[in-house]
Write a protein that holds these residues in place. Structure first.
Motif, PDB file in Angstrom:
ATOM      1  N   LEU A 130     -11.550 -23.539 115.852  1.00 10.45           N
ATOM      2  CA  LEU A 130     -10.181 -23.033 115.804  1.00 10.45           C
ATOM      3  C   LEU A 130      -9.823 -22.571 114.392  1.00 10.45           C
ATOM      4  O   LEU A 130      -9.202 -21.516 114.213  1.00 10.45           O
ATOM      5  CB  LEU A 130      -9.212 -24.116 116.267  1.00 10.45           C
ATOM      6  N   LEU A 131     -10.238 -23.341 113.390  1.00  2.00           N
ATOM      7  CA  LEU A 131      -9.973 -22.944 112.009  1.00  2.00           C
ATOM      8  C   LEU A 131     -10.653 -21.620 111.682  1.00  2.00           C
ATOM      9  O   LEU A 131     -10.058 -20.730 111.058  1.00  2.00           O
ATOM     10  CB  LEU A 131     -10.441 -24.043 111.054  1.00  2.00           C
ATOM     11  N   SER A 132     -11.900 -21.450 112.132  1.00  2.00           N
ATOM     12  CA  SER A 132     -12.623 -20.202 111.872  1.00  2.00           C
ATOM     13  C   SER A 132     -11.954 -19.011 112.547  1.00  2.00           C
ATOM     14  O   SER A 132     -11.870 -17.913 111.976  1.00  2.00           O
ATOM     15  CB  SER A 132     -14.074 -20.328 112.357  1.00  2.00           C
ATOM     16  N   ARG A 133     -11.475 -19.206 113.784  1.00  2.00           N
ATOM     17  CA  ARG A 133     -10.816 -18.101 114.501  1.00  2.00           C
ATOM     18  C   ARG A 133      -9.522 -17.679 113.796  1.00  2.00           C
ATOM     19  O   ARG A 133      -9.224 -16.482 113.701  1.00  2.00           O
ATOM     20  CB  ARG A 133     -10.528 -18.524 115.938  1.00  2.00           C
ATOM     21  N   ILE A 134      -8.749 -18.637 113.314  1.00  4.13           N
ATOM     22  CA  ILE A 134      -7.513 -18.296 112.615  1.00  4.13           C
ATOM     23  C   ILE A 134      -7.831 -17.606 111.286  1.00  4.13           C
ATOM     24  O   ILE A 134      -7.178 -16.627 110.904  1.00  4.13           O
ATOM     25  CB  ILE A 134      -6.653 -19.556 112.388  1.00  4.13           C
ATOM     26  N   GLN A 135      -8.853 -18.083 110.592  1.00  2.37           N
ATOM     27  CA  GLN A 135      -9.264 -17.423 109.350  1.00  2.37           C
ATOM     28  C   GLN A 135      -9.724 -15.995 109.617  1.00  2.37           C
ATOM     29  O   GLN A 135      -9.419 -15.079 108.844  1.00  2.37           O
ATOM     30  CB  GLN A 135     -10.383 -18.223 108.680  1.00  2.37           C
ATOM     31  N   ALA A 136     -10.454 -15.791 110.718  1.00  2.00           N
ATOM     32  CA  ALA A 136     -10.925 -14.453 111.058  1.00  2.00           C
ATOM     33  C   ALA A 136      -9.754 -13.504 111.309  1.00  2.00           C
ATOM     34  O   ALA A 136      -9.767 -12.346 110.876  1.00  2.00           O
ATOM     35  CB  ALA A 136     -11.836 -14.514 112.288  1.00  2.00           C
ATOM     36  N   GLY A 148      -6.183  -8.525 106.381  1.00  2.00           N
ATOM     37  CA  GLY A 148      -6.158  -8.435 104.918  1.00  2.00           C
ATOM     38  C   GLY A 148      -5.284  -9.458 104.242  1.00  2.00           C
ATOM     39  O   GLY A 148      -4.781  -9.219 103.140  1.00  2.00           O
ATOM     40  N   ARG A 149      -5.118 -10.635 104.869  1.00  2.00           N
ATOM     41  CA  ARG A 149      -4.222 -11.642 104.309  1.00  2.00           C
ATOM     42  C   ARG A 149      -4.958 -12.805 103.656  1.00  2.00           C
ATOM     43  O   ARG A 149      -4.372 -13.870 103.453  1.00  2.00           O
ATOM     44  CB  ARG A 149      -3.282 -12.159 105.399  1.00  2.00           C
ATOM     45  N   ILE A 150      -6.234 -12.631 103.328  1.00  2.00           N
ATOM     46  CA  ILE A 150      -6.969 -13.644 102.585  1.00  2.00           C
ATOM     47  C   ILE A 150      -7.222 -13.118 101.177  1.00  2.00           C
ATOM     48  O   ILE A 150      -7.748 -12.022 100.997  1.00  2.00           O
ATOM     49  CB  ILE A 150      -8.305 -14.004 103.267  1.00  2.00           C
ATOM     50  N   ASP A 151      -6.842 -13.911 100.186  1.00  2.00           N
ATOM     51  CA  ASP A 151      -7.124 -13.596  98.787  1.00  2.00           C
ATOM     52  C   ASP A 151      -8.477 -14.201  98.449  1.00  2.00           C
ATOM     53  O   ASP A 151      -8.628 -15.427  98.410  1.00  2.00           O
ATOM     54  CB  ASP A 151      -6.024 -14.188  97.892  1.00  2.00           C
ATOM     55  N   TRP A 152      -9.476 -13.361  98.208  1.00  2.00           N
ATOM     56  CA  TRP A 152     -10.857 -13.830  98.038  1.00  2.00           C
ATOM     57  C   TRP A 152     -11.190 -14.233  96.606  1.00  2.00           C
ATOM     58  O   TRP A 152     -12.359 -14.317  96.240  1.00  2.00           O
ATOM     59  CB  TRP A 152     -11.833 -12.785  98.558  1.00  2.00           C
ATOM     60  N   ASP A 153     -10.174 -14.495  95.776  1.00  2.00           N
ATOM     61  CA  ASP A 153     -10.382 -15.209  94.520  1.00  2.00           C
ATOM     62  C   ASP A 153     -10.361 -16.698  94.870  1.00  2.00           C
ATOM     63  O   ASP A 153      -9.295 -17.302  95.032  1.00  2.00           O
ATOM     64  CB  ASP A 153      -9.283 -14.878  93.510  1.00  2.00           C
ATOM     65  N   VAL A 154     -11.540 -17.281  95.018  1.00  2.00           N
ATOM     66  CA  VAL A 154     -11.686 -18.624  95.584  1.00  2.00           C
ATOM     67  C   VAL A 154     -11.815 -19.655  94.465  1.00  2.00           C
ATOM     68  O   VAL A 154     -12.552 -19.446  93.490  1.00  2.00           O
ATOM     69  CB  VAL A 154     -12.927 -18.678  96.501  1.00  2.00           C
ATOM     70  N   SER A 155     -11.107 -20.756  94.600  1.00  2.00           N
ATOM     71  CA  SER A 155     -11.176 -21.870  93.643  1.00  2.00           C
ATOM     72  C   SER A 155     -11.808 -23.083  94.321  1.00  2.00           C
ATOM     73  O   SER A 155     -11.573 -23.334  95.502  1.00  2.00           O
ATOM     74  CB  SER A 155      -9.775 -22.234  93.130  1.00  2.00           C
ATOM     75  N   VAL A 156     -12.596 -23.830  93.550  1.00  2.00           N
ATOM     76  CA  VAL A 156     -13.333 -24.987  94.072  1.00  2.00           C
ATOM     77  C   VAL A 156     -12.926 -26.229  93.290  1.00  2.00           C
ATOM     78  O   VAL A 156     -12.813 -26.193  92.060  1.00  2.00           O
ATOM     79  CB  VAL A 156     -14.860 -24.774  93.964  1.00  2.00           C
ATOM     80  N   ASP A 157     -12.699 -27.324  94.000  1.00  2.00           N
ATOM     81  CA  ASP A 157     -12.376 -28.599  93.348  1.00  2.00           C
ATOM     82  C   ASP A 157     -12.572 -29.708  94.373  1.00  2.00           C
ATOM     83  O   ASP A 157     -12.987 -29.456  95.520  1.00  2.00           O
ATOM     84  CB  ASP A 157     -10.948 -28.594  92.818  1.00  2.00           C
ATOM     85  N   SER A 158     -12.261 -30.933  93.972  1.00  2.00           N
ATOM     86  CA  SER A 158     -12.392 -32.067  94.888  1.00  2.00           C
ATOM     87  C   SER A 158     -11.245 -33.033  94.650  1.00  2.00           C
ATOM     88  O   SER A 158     -10.544 -32.961  93.636  1.00  2.00           O
ATOM     89  CB  SER A 158     -13.730 -32.791  94.674  1.00  2.00           C
ATOM     90  N   THR A 159     -11.064 -33.946  95.586  1.00  2.00           N
ATOM     91  CA  THR A 159     -10.060 -34.990  95.452  1.00  2.00           C
ATOM     92  C   THR A 159     -10.574 -36.262  96.103  1.00  2.00           C
ATOM     93  O   THR A 159     -11.250 -36.214  97.147  1.00  2.00           O
ATOM     94  CB  THR A 159      -8.721 -34.565  96.088  1.00  2.00           C
ATOM     95  N   ALA A 160     -10.290 -37.386  95.488  1.00  2.24           N
ATOM     96  CA  ALA A 160     -10.691 -38.685  96.035  1.00  2.24           C
ATOM     97  C   ALA A 160      -9.586 -39.220  96.939  1.00  2.24           C
ATOM     98  O   ALA A 160      -8.394 -39.097  96.624  1.00  2.24           O
ATOM     99  CB  ALA A 160     -10.988 -39.668  94.919  1.00  2.24           C
ATOM    100  N   VAL A 161      -9.989 -39.795  98.054  1.00  2.00           N
ATOM    101  CA  VAL A 161      -9.053 -40.341  99.039  1.00  2.00           C
ATOM    102  C   VAL A 161      -9.338 -41.832  99.193  1.00  2.00           C
ATOM    103  O   VAL A 161     -10.490 -42.228  99.441  1.00  2.00           O
ATOM    104  CB  VAL A 161      -9.204 -39.626 100.395  1.00  2.00           C
TER     105      VAL A 161
END
Length: 309
Positions: free
Chosen positions: A77-83, A89-102
């Motif tokens: 479902l997430l992939s279909r909505i992203q597609a 043209g509503r995805i900004d492809w300047d992608v940032s990477v990080d992490s968070t501890a839970v």
């Protein structure tokens, strides 16, 4: 409709992708009510048994969430909505990477160990987390099986770490789970390989961002070589010890890495995406024993962010 439930517009976007109602003796009837029940639990973090009666039997809601986490329905479902967003043209492809501890709740420990890759009910044993619902790790299973279930000890205590890539509009593109004591840098390639936005119509999924931004935790030569090999431009600051080491080697140390301080300011998009994810209480605290079920919870939270942004 309760607060936090799917609106009619959101339901219309999801309905056509779900398994048809009435299959297997009507077991899949009323998807909307069940999804609203899972959303209520993800948003509030209540125990499954304490779900309001308007959502129906809590066992039905929990089992549906567990099954869809295992078979990849939430990821689909997430992939279909992203597609759909990418096609417009509503995805900004300047992608940032990080992490968070839970922080993991004490009840997240003690998952039953299984010798095979699946348990007797045919579900993943948690050895491989990824978007498909299985829990993947880069290290062999250790000790009590906590590593298999992406649980570890760190300065934050009993924790799981969410590694993610977010687009320029603060929406998660890819999610990876590891135990809380795993480093960020070694998971960089894994996170970027999880980016896969399908095309509507003909064409391969899009897997390559226009630009990648990350902090000093990802500034290894291995990660930079990986980005150059894929032809991805990047903005990653260099640590001081790396700068000294390069200068000490003279001409053999190579050229200085390029760094655009103005563009680096855009890296806050991944921090804001993390804040949005942790607005869901069942994401901010891990209650699930199984890594694949917790990954399904995080994926559903990401799906909700995409629907409502």
């Amino acid at each position: 409709m309760g607060r936090g439930d799917l609106t009619n517009a959101e339901w219309d976007r999801l309905e056509s992708f779900l398994p048809p109602g009435g299959a297997r003796g009507g077991r899949w009837s009323d998807h909307r009510r069940v999804i609203n029940g899972v959303l209520y639990r993800v948003r509030t973090g209540v125990q499954w048994r304490d779900l309001p009666e308007r959502f129906g039997p809590w066992e039905t809601i929990y089992k549906r969430h567990r099954r869809w986490s295992a078979d990849g329905t939430w990821s689909m479902l997430l992939s279909r909505i992203q597609a759909a967003e990418d096609a417009e043209g509503r995805i900004d492809w300047d992608v940032s990477v990080d992490s968070t501890a839970v922080r993991a709740h004490q009840h997240a420990a003690g998952a039953r160990k299984t010798p095979a890759a699946t348990d007797p009910q045919g579900e993943p044993a948690g050895d491989e987390p990824g978007r498909s619902g299985a829990a993947e790790t880069d290290r062999p299973a250790e000790g009590s099986g906590q590593i298999r279930e992406c649980l570890g000890r760190s300065r934050g205590g009993f924790t799981t770490k969410i590694h993610l890539a977010a687009d320029g509009r603060c929406r998660p593109l890819a999610l990876v789970l590891t135990p809380g004591h795993y480093g960020d840098g070694p998971q960089f390639e894994r996170v970027l390989k999880e980016i896969s936005v399908p095309r509507i119509g003909v064409g391969r999924p899009r897997t390559r961002p226009d630009h990648v931004l990350a902090d000093k935790a990802y500034t290894s030569r291995k990660n930079r070589r990986y980005l150059r090999r894929r032809g991805i431009r990047h903005t990653i600051p260099e640590r001081l010890d790396q700068q000294r080491h390069r200068k000490n080697r003279g001409s053999r140390g190579g050229r200085p890495t390029g760094f655009d301080s103005e563009r680096y300011k855009k890296r806050n998009s991944v921090e804001r995406a993390i804040n949005r994810l942790k607005g869901f209480r069942a994401v901010a605290t891990r209650y699930e024993k199984r890594a694949y079920i917790y990954l399904g919870t995080v994926t559903l939270a990401a799906l909700t962010i995409w629907l409502r942004t």
